[in-house]
Write an enzyme that holds these catalytic residues in place. Structure first.
Site, short mmCIF file in Angstrom:
data_model
loop_
_atom_site.label_atom_id
_atom_site.label_comp_id
_atom_site.label_asym_id
_atom_site.label_seq_id
_atom_site.Cartn_x
_atom_site.Cartn_y
_atom_site.Cartn_z
N LYS A 49 0.90 -1.07 0.03
CA LYS A 49 -0.11 0.11 0.14
C LYS A 49 0.80 1.08 0.04
CE LYS A 49 -4.71 0.00 2.26
NZ LYS A 49 -5.01 0.13 3.39
C1 E4P Z 1 -8.47 0.57 3.24
O1 E4P Z 1 -7.80 0.21 2.67
C2 E4P Z 1 -8.16 1.24 4.60
O2 E4P Z 1 -7.76 0.61 5.39
C3 E4P Z 1 -9.68 1.63 5.24
O3 E4P Z 1 -10.66 1.46 4.46
C4 E4P Z 1 -9.98 3.01 5.78
O4 E4P Z 1 -11.04 2.92 6.12
P1 E4P Z 1 -11.32 4.26 7.43
O5 E4P Z 1 -12.06 5.34 6.96
O6 E4P Z 1 -12.70 3.54 8.38
O7 E4P Z 1 -10.17 4.24 8.62
#
Ligand code: E4P
Length: 214
Positions: free
Chosen positions: A83
């Site tokens: 990521k």
């Molecule tokens: C995606 O890969 C993220 O880990 C995640 O969906 C972030 O979500 P949040 O806005 O609930 O922290």
């Protein structure tokens, strides 16, 4: 449509796998911090229990640092996906890593052209953050719709992971739009299977069955 689970909790991942609802996993530094364990140990365990892609986020913010971290994380498992945040430095890293055959998931996408740039750089996945856009009173799902049109116009192979999902309606909307993947927190994954009329229906069937057994 693939379902990923958005968690770093191994127990949740195992339960999701038992339900047959985990095609992959997405983690981030916040989710890993909630586990209060050595992050490398948690990552190793996740990679070993899941066959599908597991997204692991870099902490570095410069291209060189991101690439070094990405290579280390990628060496931990054949299913590791790196990521990378949607920044100028991040996009340069994605271009390099893509040439090296390392899979990337460009994260923290909040507008469609960011996704176009990530796809042009060779990203394997892009992650638009729907819930966080809804949180500021804008329509998060609109950007998913636009990204899907752009990717179809130019036949990009980059897959769209609908992220920051907060409720079952987000999953429904993502499915109606034809998004490739939704990454879903464990509590929402469970909610997807429930309906109060299902519970009431079971209760009535059981009660009626008891009445004819007497
Ligand atoms: C995606 O890969 C993220 O880990 C995640 O969906 C972030 O979500 P949040 O806005 O609930 O922290």
């Amino acid at each position: 449509m693939k379902f990923f689970i958005d968690t770093a909790n191994v127990e949740e991942i195992k339960k999701g796998l038992e339900m047959g609802l985990v095609d992959g996993v997405t983690t981030n530094p916040t989710l890993l911090s909630k586990e209060k364990k050595n992050p490398d140990a948690v990552i190793g365990e996740i990679l070993s229990v899941v066959d599908g892609p597991v997204s692991l986020e870099v902490i570095a913010t410069d291209t060189k640092g991101m690439c070094e971290e990405a290579r280390r994380l990628a060496s931990l498992g054949t299913n590791a996906v790196i990521k990378i945040p949607m920044t100028e430095e991040g996009i340069k890293a994605v271009r390099t890593l893509s040439r090296e055959g390392i899979k990337t998931n460009v994260t923290l996408i909040f507008q469609p052209v960011q996704a176009l740039i990530a796809a042009k750089a060779g990203a394997t996945y892009v992650s638009p953050f729907i819930g966080r856009i809804d949180d500021i009173s804008l329509r998060g799902m609109d950007i998913v719709e636009d990204i899907l049109v752009i990717f179809s116009n130019y036949m990009f192979e980059t897959e769209v992971i609908v992220a920051s999902i907060r409720n079952p309606l987000h999953v429904l909307q993502a499915a109606l739009l034809g998004a490739d993947i939704a990454t879903i927190p464990f509590n929402v994954l469970k909610q997807l299977m429930n309906h109060p009329l299902t519970d009431i229906g079971i209760e009535r069937f059981l009660k009626d069955w008891q009445s004819i057994k007497k």
